[in-house]
Write a protein that holds these residues in place. Sequence first.
Motif, short mmCIF file in Angstrom:
data_model
loop_
_atom_site.label_atom_id
_atom_site.label_comp_id
_atom_site.label_asym_id
_atom_site.label_seq_id
_atom_site.Cartn_x
_atom_site.Cartn_y
_atom_site.Cartn_z
N ASP A 20 0.83 -1.21 0.00
CA ASP A 20 0.00 0.00 0.00
C ASP A 20 0.87 1.25 0.00
OD1 ASP A 20 -2.25 -1.56 0.03
OD2 ASP A 20 -2.64 -1.30 2.17
N GLU A 21 1.96 1.24 0.74
CA GLU A 21 2.86 2.40 0.81
C GLU A 21 3.50 2.67 -0.55
OE1 GLU A 21 2.94 -0.14 3.00
OE2 GLU A 21 2.15 0.88 4.78
N GLU A 22 3.93 1.62 -1.22
CA GLU A 22 4.53 1.80 -2.55
C GLU A 22 3.49 2.28 -3.56
OE1 GLU A 22 7.99 -1.65 -2.41
OE2 GLU A 22 5.94 -2.20 -2.96
N ALA A 23 2.29 1.76 -3.46
CA ALA A 23 1.24 2.12 -4.41
C ALA A 23 0.86 3.60 -4.30
CB ALA A 23 0.00 1.25 -4.18
N THR A 24 0.96 4.17 -3.10
CA THR A 24 0.62 5.59 -2.95
C THR A 24 1.63 6.49 -3.64
OG1 THR A 24 1.77 5.77 -0.83
CG2 THR A 24 -0.57 5.23 -0.75
N LEU A 25 2.79 5.99 -3.96
CA LEU A 25 3.83 6.79 -4.61
C LEU A 25 3.73 6.78 -6.12
CD1 LEU A 25 6.84 5.69 -2.39
CD2 LEU A 25 5.35 7.67 -2.09
N VAL A 26 2.90 5.92 -6.68
CA VAL A 26 2.80 5.79 -8.14
C VAL A 26 2.33 7.09 -8.78
CG1 VAL A 26 1.59 4.60 -10.00
CG2 VAL A 26 2.51 3.30 -8.08
#
Length: 66
Positions: A20-26
Amino acid sequence: MKQRAYSQSKKVFKISNLTDEEATLVEPTSCAIHGVDMLGPTAGVEVLILGAGPTGDYLSVVLTIY
């Protein structure tokens, strides 16, 4: 904070290979990359980035590796 958001199904994509943390940076990262692509800066050019939010932060990173 809202518990639900509604959107058209064609605009929603399942993310299975990111946390989820990585996805918010997309989104901010893709906006920064798109901005640099639109500007087309040459090596050695000076830029001014206004704003210290996520997009501004990623824009500075993208510009250093462009």
